[in-house]
Write an enzyme that holds these catalytic residues in place. Structure first.
Site, PDB file in Angstrom:
ATOM      1  N   SER A   1     -34.021 111.339  45.362  1.00  0.00           N
ATOM      2  CA  SER A   1     -33.434 112.196  46.388  1.00  0.00           C
ATOM      3  C   SER A   1     -34.520 113.040  47.016  1.00  0.00           C
ATOM      4  CB  SER A   1     -32.399 113.131  45.751  1.00  0.00           C
ATOM      5  OG  SER A   1     -31.145 112.975  46.342  1.00  0.00           O
TER       6      SER A   1
ATOM      7  N   THR B   1     -26.853 110.341  44.756  1.00  0.00           N
ATOM      8  CA  THR B   1     -25.462 110.013  44.424  1.00  0.00           C
ATOM      9  C   THR B   1     -25.146 108.615  44.935  1.00  0.00           C
ATOM     10  OG1 THR B   1     -24.834 112.330  44.534  1.00  0.00           O
ATOM     11  CG2 THR B   1     -23.051 110.730  44.737  1.00  0.00           C
TER      12      THR B   1
ATOM     13  N   THR C   1     -26.555 103.042  61.230  1.00  0.00           N
ATOM     14  CA  THR C   1     -27.796 103.483  61.864  1.00  0.00           C
ATOM     15  C   THR C   1     -28.535 104.435  60.934  1.00  0.00           C
ATOM     16  OG1 THR C   1     -26.801 103.183  64.015  1.00  0.00           O
ATOM     17  CG2 THR C   1     -28.727 104.630  63.918  1.00  0.00           C
TER      18      THR C   1
ATOM     19  N   GLN D   1     -35.014 113.787  39.113  1.00  0.00           N
ATOM     20  CA  GLN D   1     -35.687 114.992  38.632  1.00  0.00           C
ATOM     21  C   GLN D   1     -37.132 114.728  38.230  1.00  0.00           C
ATOM     22  OE1 GLN D   1     -34.445 118.078  38.574  1.00  0.00           O
ATOM     23  NE2 GLN D   1     -32.365 117.587  39.212  1.00  0.00           N
TER      24      GLN D   1
ATOM     25  N   ASN E   1     -31.383 116.661  34.394  1.00  0.00           N
ATOM     26  CA  ASN E   1     -31.330 117.711  35.410  1.00  0.00           C
ATOM     27  C   ASN E   1     -31.016 119.089  34.850  1.00  0.00           C
ATOM     28  OD1 ASN E   1     -28.915 115.983  35.135  1.00  0.00           O
ATOM     29  ND2 ASN E   1     -27.948 117.611  36.298  1.00  0.00           N
TER      30      ASN E   1
ATOM     31  N   HIS F   1     -34.427 115.967  48.664  1.00  0.00           N
ATOM     32  CA  HIS F   1     -34.432 117.435  48.580  1.00  0.00           C
ATOM     33  C   HIS F   1     -34.945 117.971  47.254  1.00  0.00           C
ATOM     34  CE1 HIS F   1     -30.496 117.952  46.353  1.00  0.00           C
ATOM     35  NE2 HIS F   1     -30.438 116.691  46.707  1.00  0.00           N
TER      36      HIS F   1
ATOM     37  N   CYS G   1     -24.658 120.892  41.053  1.00  0.00           N
ATOM     38  CA  CYS G   1     -23.504 120.193  41.624  1.00  0.00           C
ATOM     39  C   CYS G   1     -22.212 120.481  40.862  1.00  0.00           C
ATOM     40  CB  CYS G   1     -23.763 118.693  41.634  1.00  0.00           C
ATOM     41  SG  CYS G   1     -25.483 118.254  41.552  1.00  0.00           S
TER      42      CYS G   1
HETATM   43  C1  LIG Z   1     -30.185 113.792  37.885  1.00  0.00           C
HETATM   44  C2  LIG Z   1     -29.481 113.843  39.210  1.00  0.00           C
HETATM   45  N1  LIG Z   1     -28.888 112.745  39.684  1.00  0.00           N
HETATM   46  C3  LIG Z   1     -28.247 112.736  40.852  1.00  0.00           C
HETATM   47  C4  LIG Z   1     -28.159 113.865  41.628  1.00  0.00           C
HETATM   48  C5  LIG Z   1     -27.431 113.819  42.936  1.00  0.00           C
HETATM   49  O1  LIG Z   1     -28.330 113.903  44.005  1.00  0.00           O
HETATM   50  P1  LIG Z   1     -27.813 114.094  45.492  1.00  0.00           P
HETATM   51  O2  LIG Z   1     -26.987 115.345  45.500  1.00  0.00           O
HETATM   52  O3  LIG Z   1     -29.044 114.212  46.317  1.00  0.00           O
HETATM   53  O4  LIG Z   1     -27.002 112.902  45.851  1.00  0.00           O
HETATM   54  C6  LIG Z   1     -28.746 115.057  41.175  1.00  0.00           C
HETATM   55  C7  LIG Z   1     -28.628 116.299  41.947  1.00  0.00           C
HETATM   56  O5  LIG Z   1     -28.805 117.381  41.492  1.00  0.00           O
HETATM   57  C8  LIG Z   1     -29.436 115.037  39.937  1.00  0.00           C
HETATM   58  O6  LIG Z   1     -30.017 116.138  39.458  1.00  0.00           O
END
Ligand SMILES: Cc1ncc(COP(=O)(O)O)c(C=O)c1O
Length: 365
Positions: A176, A51, A214, A156, A128, A178, A300
């Site tokens: 990202s 994000t 930091t 993704q 996604n 995670h 999300c």
């Molecule tokens: C295509 C895509 N972009 C951006 C994001 C946002 O990632 P984050 O929540 O790690 O900021 C996601 C999260 O699912 C995503 O699938």
């Protein structure tokens, strides 16, 4: 990661030995993160996740091109669409290129959207929701011809398919941690050497002045390790074989089911179905009772109950969007779990169809 949350508490900006130890860990993590996209470590900006990476890429480029024009797509994540919307209300113009019914963007539409004020295109590498992989290197050729910066949200795709910033020809790329089994709350933005954007977070000058504050040392250590582990074709093959098995069983066993998105231009872990006559939300609740974690739209946006803009852009009607479900397999899943998931799905779809208002329309067996 654990030592960096406990005994190794030094601030990487400090000159003493504790600080230097954290600084070394940060350097090692950055090297591993750069490696997964074939970048150099100096081109990796650590962020809190995609994000922030997307916002930094888009708003950071826009700050140097007031009143300019941006090209993006109709199927982007909100972390791209929202900063674009904010810029529109601040006097920028934005074109949203469409997608075909298979969830793939036509590069000719990007070409047609170019104006003499276009300074940036932001097109995702993999979607996604339906997992479709976009023709980024073709879009890159168009951008190069017109001197336009190209950003891609590759959240993704990284770790799922081979991602090489040079082969893709992108100037900026978001990731990202995670999404590849790393810790939450850390990510990165690749910024090609020589590309200039305005920093969004000002302060003590960390990250070469591009993002003050930091650093999240433990997060970077975990993200780096996750990147190192994800560079493994056997993991990708494992996910693809499981996903293909799941899709085959579901389509064979459950009637009135469609598979959404291009079958081949697709990340290996994603399966996306429409089960006519049922609601995706009801399916999620029922599957949860069976120990299966599924999703409808993006994780999300699920709480906002918005209809998927991705499926809408692909031309699905309300009924098909309502019955849609996303299942993604992970590297730790097994064949046995695929059999179990397909069986559970067959059972809960039948239960929900037995009380569906569409029962007569489809004459569900
Ligand atoms: C295509 C895509 N972009 C951006 C994001 C946002 O990632 P984050 O929540 O790690 O900021 C996601 C999260 O699912 C995503 O699938």
């Amino acid at each position: 990661m654990l030592p960096y949350l406990g005994s190794h508490y030094g601030n990487p900006s400090s000159l003493h030995r504790y600080g230097r130890r954290s600084e070394r860990a940060l350097r090692q993590g950055r090297l591993q993160i750069a490696g997964i996209v074939n970048a150099s470590p100096a081109e990796i900006l650590i962020t809190s996740g995609a994000t922030e990476s997307n916002n930094t890429a888009i708003s950071g480029a826009a700050a140097l091109h007031p009143g300019g024009h941006i090209i993006t797509s109709a199927i982007e994540h909100d972390a791209v669409l929202e900063p674009c919307a904010r810029l529109e209300s601040a006097g920028f113009s934005v074109s949203y290129v469409p997608v075909g019914g298979d969830g793939i963007i036509d590069p000719d539409d990007v070409q047609r959207a170019v104006t003499d004020r276009t300074f940036l295109a932001s097109v995702m590498l993999a979607n996604n929701e339906v997992g479709t992989v976009q023709p980024i290197s073709e879009i890159s050729r168009i951008c190069r011809e017109h001197g336009i910066l190209l950003h891609t949200d590759a959240v993704q795709a990284v770790g799922k398919i081979s991602v090489d910033v040079n082969r893709l020809g992108v100037d900026m790329l978001s990731m990202s941690s995670h999404k590849i089994n790393g810790p939450k709350g850390v990510g990165a933005l690749y910024i090609r050497s020589g590309v200039r954007i305005m920093p969004m977070i000002l302060g003590g000058g960390q990250e070469g002045g591009m993002r003050s504050g930091t650093e999240n040392v433990a997060g970077v250590v975990g993200f780096g390790k996750a990147c190192q582990m994800a560079r493994d074709d056997a993991r990708r093959l494992h996910m693809m074989q499981l996903r293909d098995l799941l899709v085959e069983m579901v389509l064979k066993e459950i009637p009135y089911t469609t598979y959404n998105g291009n079958r081949n231009q697709r990340i290996p872990d994603n399966a996306h179905f429409t089960f006519l006559g049922v609601s995706g939300e009801d399916l999620i609740i029922k599957l949860d009772e069976e120990g299966i974690a599924a999703s409808t739209g993006s994780a999300c946006s699920i709480r906002t109950q918005k209809e998927s803009h991705v499926l809408r852009a692909m031309g699905l009607d309300h009924e098909h969007i309502t019955g849609s479900l996303r299942l993604t397999v992970g590297v730790h899943n097994t064949r046995q779990e695929m059999v179990q998931a397909a069986g559970a799905l067959k059972k809960v779809v039948a239960q929900l169809r037995a009380v569906s208002p569409f029962k007569e329309k489809y004459r569900f067996g």
